[in-house]
Enzyme design. Structure first.
Site, PDB file in Angstrom:
ATOM      1  N   THR A  74      28.550  24.380  50.135  1.00 56.56           N
ATOM      2  CA  THR A  74      28.569  24.272  48.672  1.00 56.56           C
ATOM      3  C   THR A  74      28.427  22.859  48.089  1.00 56.56           C
ATOM      4  O   THR A  74      27.560  22.610  47.258  1.00 56.56           O
ATOM      5  CB  THR A  74      29.868  24.911  48.130  1.00 56.56           C
ATOM      6  OG1 THR A  74      29.825  26.293  48.469  1.00 56.56           O
ATOM      7  CG2 THR A  74      29.992  24.769  46.631  1.00 56.56           C
ATOM      8  N   ASN A  95      32.035  19.979  52.421  1.00 58.13           N
ATOM      9  CA  ASN A  95      33.075  20.192  51.412  1.00 58.13           C
ATOM     10  C   ASN A  95      34.255  19.291  51.772  1.00 58.13           C
ATOM     11  O   ASN A  95      34.802  18.587  50.944  1.00 58.13           O
ATOM     12  CB  ASN A  95      33.520  21.647  51.389  1.00 58.13           C
ATOM     13  CG  ASN A  95      32.423  22.569  50.882  1.00 58.13           C
ATOM     14  OD1 ASN A  95      31.640  22.185  50.013  1.00 58.13           O
ATOM     15  ND2 ASN A  95      32.346  23.772  51.418  1.00 58.13           N
ATOM     16  N   ASP A 155      35.554  22.983  41.207  1.00 57.48           N
ATOM     17  CA  ASP A 155      35.412  21.602  40.735  1.00 57.48           C
ATOM     18  C   ASP A 155      34.125  20.959  41.253  1.00 57.48           C
ATOM     19  O   ASP A 155      33.363  20.356  40.506  1.00 57.48           O
ATOM     20  CB  ASP A 155      36.650  20.766  41.123  1.00 57.48           C
ATOM     21  CG  ASP A 155      37.006  20.894  42.589  1.00 57.48           C
ATOM     22  OD1 ASP A 155      36.302  20.327  43.421  1.00 57.48           O
ATOM     23  OD2 ASP A 155      38.009  21.569  42.908  1.00 57.48           O
ATOM     24  N   ARG A 156      33.874  21.080  42.560  1.00 54.15           N
ATOM     25  CA  ARG A 156      32.711  20.396  43.139  1.00 54.15           C
ATOM     26  C   ARG A 156      31.385  20.919  42.580  1.00 54.15           C
ATOM     27  O   ARG A 156      30.398  20.197  42.535  1.00 54.15           O
ATOM     28  CB  ARG A 156      32.715  20.503  44.665  1.00 54.15           C
ATOM     29  CG  ARG A 156      32.732  21.918  45.246  1.00 54.15           C
ATOM     30  CD  ARG A 156      32.947  21.851  46.756  1.00 54.15           C
ATOM     31  NE  ARG A 156      32.958  23.150  47.432  1.00 54.15           N
ATOM     32  CZ  ARG A 156      34.009  23.939  47.553  1.00 54.15           C
ATOM     33  NH1 ARG A 156      35.154  23.585  47.012  1.00 54.15           N
ATOM     34  NH2 ARG A 156      33.933  25.092  48.208  1.00 54.15           N
ATOM     35  N   ASP A 248      30.176  33.458  45.769  1.00 53.85           N
ATOM     36  CA  ASP A 248      30.483  32.916  47.102  1.00 53.85           C
ATOM     37  C   ASP A 248      31.798  33.474  47.635  1.00 53.85           C
ATOM     38  O   ASP A 248      31.864  33.938  48.774  1.00 53.85           O
ATOM     39  CB  ASP A 248      30.555  31.386  47.033  1.00 53.85           C
ATOM     40  CG  ASP A 248      30.829  30.762  48.395  1.00 53.85           C
ATOM     41  OD1 ASP A 248      29.950  30.861  49.278  1.00 53.85           O
ATOM     42  OD2 ASP A 248      31.909  30.182  48.588  1.00 53.85           O
ATOM     43  N   HIS A 252      32.141  35.752  50.982  1.00 49.97           N
ATOM     44  CA  HIS A 252      32.966  35.398  52.142  1.00 49.97           C
ATOM     45  C   HIS A 252      33.897  36.537  52.533  1.00 49.97           C
ATOM     46  O   HIS A 252      34.046  36.857  53.702  1.00 49.97           O
ATOM     47  CB  HIS A 252      33.824  34.161  51.836  1.00 49.97           C
ATOM     48  CG  HIS A 252      33.094  32.870  52.021  1.00 49.97           C
ATOM     49  ND1 HIS A 252      32.790  32.376  53.264  1.00 49.97           N
ATOM     50  CD2 HIS A 252      32.608  31.978  51.128  1.00 49.97           C
ATOM     51  CE1 HIS A 252      32.147  31.219  53.125  1.00 49.97           C
ATOM     52  NE2 HIS A 252      32.007  30.960  51.840  1.00 49.97           N
ATOM     53  N   ASP A 295      23.095  27.016  46.229  1.00 48.44           N
ATOM     54  CA  ASP A 295      23.523  25.898  47.084  1.00 48.44           C
ATOM     55  C   ASP A 295      23.345  26.205  48.570  1.00 48.44           C
ATOM     56  O   ASP A 295      23.307  25.312  49.396  1.00 48.44           O
ATOM     57  CB  ASP A 295      24.982  25.543  46.773  1.00 48.44           C
ATOM     58  CG  ASP A 295      25.907  26.753  46.834  1.00 48.44           C
ATOM     59  OD1 ASP A 295      25.420  27.905  46.893  1.00 48.44           O
ATOM     60  OD2 ASP A 295      27.135  26.550  46.817  1.00 48.44           O
ATOM     61  N   HIS A 296      23.245  27.486  48.897  1.00 48.86           N
ATOM     62  CA  HIS A 296      23.048  27.952  50.278  1.00 48.86           C
ATOM     63  C   HIS A 296      22.974  29.465  50.232  1.00 48.86           C
ATOM     64  O   HIS A 296      23.298  30.065  49.201  1.00 48.86           O
ATOM     65  CB  HIS A 296      24.202  27.510  51.193  1.00 48.86           C
ATOM     66  CG  HIS A 296      25.563  27.909  50.684  1.00 48.86           C
ATOM     67  ND1 HIS A 296      26.032  29.204  50.752  1.00 48.86           N
ATOM     68  CD2 HIS A 296      26.534  27.206  50.052  1.00 48.86           C
ATOM     69  CE1 HIS A 296      27.228  29.268  50.203  1.00 48.86           C
ATOM     70  NE2 HIS A 296      27.553  28.071  49.755  1.00 48.86           N
ATOM     71  N   HIS A 432      28.438  30.663  56.010  1.00 45.42           N
ATOM     72  CA  HIS A 432      27.164  29.947  55.948  1.00 45.42           C
ATOM     73  C   HIS A 432      27.389  28.551  56.483  1.00 45.42           C
ATOM     74  O   HIS A 432      28.540  28.149  56.691  1.00 45.42           O
ATOM     75  CB  HIS A 432      26.670  29.892  54.497  1.00 45.42           C
ATOM     76  CG  HIS A 432      27.742  29.413  53.559  1.00 45.42           C
ATOM     77  ND1 HIS A 432      27.986  28.079  53.339  1.00 45.42           N
ATOM     78  CD2 HIS A 432      28.686  30.081  52.844  1.00 45.42           C
ATOM     79  CE1 HIS A 432      29.010  27.964  52.502  1.00 45.42           C
ATOM     80  NE2 HIS A 432      29.472  29.158  52.186  1.00 45.42           N
TER      81      HIS A 432
HETATM   82 ZN   LIG Z   1      30.851  29.445  50.725  1.00 43.36          ZN
END
Ligand SMILES: [Zn+2]
Length: 488
Positions: A74, A95, A155-156, A248, A252, A295-296, A432
């Site tokens: 991410t 991350n 946040d990221r 995401d 997961h 992002d992926h 991922h």
């Molecule tokens: Zn993820």
């Protein structure tokens, strides 16, 4: 005749003096966390006509866009989309990663305080990102008259896209149950954010990321920012960077198939349609340039694949760390492996130095040891990627993903579909991080201002997004950008 000529000349000069660089009123970046490229088509028949299908029907789709680095996670994905760069240059190595042997979270920053709650969830900033983003470049191009704002639950996913010079980034404080920011951006929340939080909050500690409400809440906040900050209504181009995080968390936990995944994409499609209508009304159709990407991607669940005779399995990374330390204890009398993350083993320099060992000897022995294990396709000294026998496309991805002092010393490539330990949540759902198609093939749609309908299967990369957007805006590309503008 002469008079006519003079008049024409004056007129031409007047037009030239007033003509401005043509730019959209607003750039909207939309990143859907963990959105595999094939979700555009796996759910196509069920999407409505106003959301993802509107983007496909009227926008331009870069159908063959790949992430050109590993690990595919991410923080790196968001940094790479907006900087047009890779970890080797933008410095976001994961991350979490060990920075000079200290475990850090990509955005944590003890020098700043939370704004909007009493928790520590706002002690975040982009200080570890070494390069600029599209938003930073837009600011530089307009002498900081453009407004740039980031919105996401994670946040990221808000901070890294917004960049260093952003006016604001907002993210969700789970302990408080509402949006917060940090003193990196402001001393107190704007009134409209306080008002939004009063009307839109959850019970403290409610895991909104794991619910479809998280999608709706993010779009609502993005719409509130659009309206209250009057984005796209000033003299300069503004930017709104939005990221959807619930896709995401749900992936997961529940994997790439099943009701939960289906439902969150239906929610995304519905809320996107509503958001596009809001943009039409507030900024005007054709006045905004929107891009959508991810992002992926994500791997399919290994039990699901095994049930269909497709090879898949676990990567027992905790056991791998234990075994490697045991081997190095026996060989060198030390246990220097701090851990594995991002498909890299991290060694502690001071343990090696204190024992009077040469680091290169320890690395070489560790690589040799790991290579005996058939679960790895490739094991390599990260500093020696270029001389390791490995397919070129993997070499490129590994080199792009490596930055000294932030990446591990030893890299591994596990077999396709081999990830996550058996006792981890990944075993139920998915994860991922690998350099393979299911993780690195992402959607990239462009829509709106100066975009004609179409698609291409020419190979493009995650870095080309920022390069293309900046080329369209006639602004300098971000300073770590390695992408190419792909304009038709
Ligand atoms: Zn993820």
């Amino acid at each position: 005749m002469k008079k006519l000529y003079t008049t024409a000349l004056i007129l031409a000069l007047a037009i030239a003096a007033h003509a401005q660089v043509a730019r959209p009123k607003l750039v909207v970046g939309l990143v859907v966390d963990q959105m595999r490229w094939d979700y555009l088509y796996y759910y196509y028949n069920e999407y409505g006509t106003g959301g993802l299908r509107r983007l496909l029907a009227e926008g331009f789709s870069y159908e063959n866009t790949h992430i050109n680095y590993a690990p595919t996670v991410t923080a790196i994905g968001h940094a790479s989309i907006y900087s047009g760069s890779v970890p080797a240059l933008h410095g976001i190595a994961g991350n979490h990663f060990w920075e000079n042997d200290k475990l850090v979270y990509c955005c944590d920053d003890p020098k700043v305080q939370t704004v909007g709650s009493n928790s520590k969830e706002g002690q975040m900033s982009p200080h570890r990102m070494l390069s600029t983003t599209i938003g930073d470049q837009l600011k530089l191009a307009t002498n900081f008259r453009s407004k740039v704002i980031g919105v996401a639950l994670k946040d990221r996913a808000s901070i890294l896209p917004a960049g260093h010079s952003a006016d604001a980034a907002y993210w969700w404080d789970t302990s408080a149950g509402h949006f917060v920011s940090s003193t990196f951006y402001m001393d107190k929340l704007p009134k409209w954010v306080d008002d939004f939080n009063k009307k839109n909050h959850t019970e403290p500690k409610f895991n909104i990321k794991m619910s479809n409400l998280g999608v709706t809440m993010t779009f609502k906040m993005a719409e509130a920012a659009l309206e209250n900050e009057r984005l796209g209504q000033g003299d300069e181009t503004d930017m709104l960077a939005v990221s959807i995080s619930s896709t995401d968390a749900i992936g997961h936990e529940y994997s790439t198939r099943g009701t939960e995944n289906h439902d969150v994409y239906m929610q995304l499609d519905k809320d996107l349609a509503h958001f596009l209508n809001a943009l039409d009304q507030k900024v005007g159709r054709g006045n905004y340039l929107l891009f959508l990407s991810a992002d992926h991607g994500a791997a399919h669940n290994y039990n699901f694949l095994n049930g269909k005779r497709i090879p898949a399995g676990a990567f027992e990374y905790k056991k791998a760390v234990k075994d490697l330390n045991a081997f190095l204890q026996q060989k060198h009398g030390i246990q220097p492996v701090m851990g594995e993350d991002n498909y890299q083993f991290y060694l502690n320099d001071s343990i090696i130095a204190q024992a009077g060992k040469k680091k290169q000897d320890v690395v070489n022995d560790a690589v040799e040891y790991l290579r005996q294990d058939p679960q790895y396709l490739y094991v390599f000294d990260e500093e020696q990627i270029s001389t390791t026998t490995m397919p070129d496309f993997l070499k490129t991805r590994m080199q792009h993903g490596y930055i000294r002092h932030r990446s591990g010393e030893i890299g591994v490539v596990t077999r396709p579909q081999f990830f996550g330990a058996k006792n981890s949540p990944d075993y139920r759902g998915t994860s991922h991080g690998q350099p393979f198609a299911y993780d690195n093939h992402i959607p990239w749609l462009m829509y709106g201002w100066n975009i004609k309908h179409g698609e291409t299967n020419t190979e493009t990369t995650i870095n080309d997004i920022a390069a293309t957007v900046c080329a369209m805006l006639k602004i300098q590309m971000p300073n770590g950008c390695i992408g190419k503008p792909i304009l038709r």
